[in-house]
Design a protein around this motif. Structure first.
Motif: not given
Length: 292
Positions: A196-209
């Motif tokens: 995947g791409r960095v922005p998509d991974v970041l979006a998932t991470r921010l949702t987790e946090l």
């Protein structure tokens, strides 16, 4: 947006001629070089850059900008060497990649404003392509292992989301782990880490946090990636700074070749061109006028 301060200009830069100490391949078409430059090494803050050119060469005639990847101390513990990671791509970097140890380099810096030292519970650094290069020093300062003469140890946790087209292009992953950062790798082709791409991974991470404390994001890489990271951060209400990779010719604010569109507070002038070499290269993402 922080106003342009005199310290951001090039008045205090150091210009020197110094030899390559090391120059080695660290990933596909990616190299790390070390230059003996104590006057610069002792003055750098995370996110700043240097301009370099090969001494006694006139092709290319002008220098190229390189983010400072790391600072190496001498035996007494004083900053002495700067390390740069670069992609073998253009005229200078192709010549530099084949340059032997001892080759004299013209170097001037440090330049630019650097990242802000803003306290947070968690710093998430996001990088794509060769955009990992300004992140190591920032993470070391945030986690408190390195002091650059200003506030340090201002984040409780540091992590990096680092993406590339394929595994062979990733450079510096082990350095991030050794520094104590949580590392998430993603590749477009799935050859390592997450697909995947960095922005998509970041979006998932921010949702987790969500609701776990203050999170801050910094980003560097292709402009489309930074634009998407900026949008993700805006959606999550997260502070974000971008390190612009606008091509530079002089590095000292004279040529106006490196301008970026930055939003202004004046409603009659919603944005204006700012030089990334002196007003940047670091800008608050909310201030960047992205071209759609």
């Amino acid at each position: 947006m922080t106003s342009l301060h005199a310290d951001h200009y090039a008045d205090n830069l150091v210009q020197l001629r110094s030899p390559l100490v090391t120059n080695r391949c660290v990933a596909r078409d990616t190299f790390l070089c070390r230059i003996d430059a104590p006057e610069i090494a002792g003055a750098v803050i995370p996110g700043q850059f240097v301009m370099i050119r090969m001494a006694q060469h006139d092709a290319p005639l002008i220098g190229r900008a390189f983010a400072v990847w790391d600072i190496i101390n001498d035996d007494s513990g004083s900053p002495r060497f700067i390390e740069l990671i670069y992609l073998r791509k253009g005229t200078l970097t192709r010549a530099l990649a084949s340059a032997p140890v001892g080759t004299p380099m013209d170097v001037w810096g440090p330049l630019g404003n650097g990242f802000a030292a803003r306290p947070c519970d968690r710093l998430i650094m996001t990088a794509g392509g060769i955009g990992q290069t300004p992140m190591l020093l920032l993470g070391k300062e945030a986690i408190g292992t390195t002091d650059f003469g200003r506030e340090h140890g201002w984040a409780n946790h540091v992590e990096i989301i680092y993406g590339a087209r394929t595994a062979e292009l990733l450079a510096g992953v082990e350095a991030f782990r050794t520094a104590g950062f949580e590392v998430t790798v993603c590749t477009d082709d799935g050859s390592t880490g997450q697909t995947g791409r960095v922005p998509d991974v970041l979006a998932t991470r921010l949702t987790e946090l969500k609701d776990t404390g203050t999170t801050r994001v910094v980003t560097c890489g292709p402009e489309i990636m930074m634009q998407r990271v900026s949008k993700v951060c805006d959606q999550h209400g997260v502070d974000c700074q971008v390190s612009m990779e606008t091509p530079m010719a002089c590095g000292i604010g004279i040529c106006f070749s490196c301008v970026a569109k930055i939003r202004q507070d004046d409603p009659n002038q919603p944005w204006d061109y700012k030089r990334t070499c002196v007003e940047g290269p670091i800008f608050d993402s909310s201030r960047v006028h992205w071209d759609d």
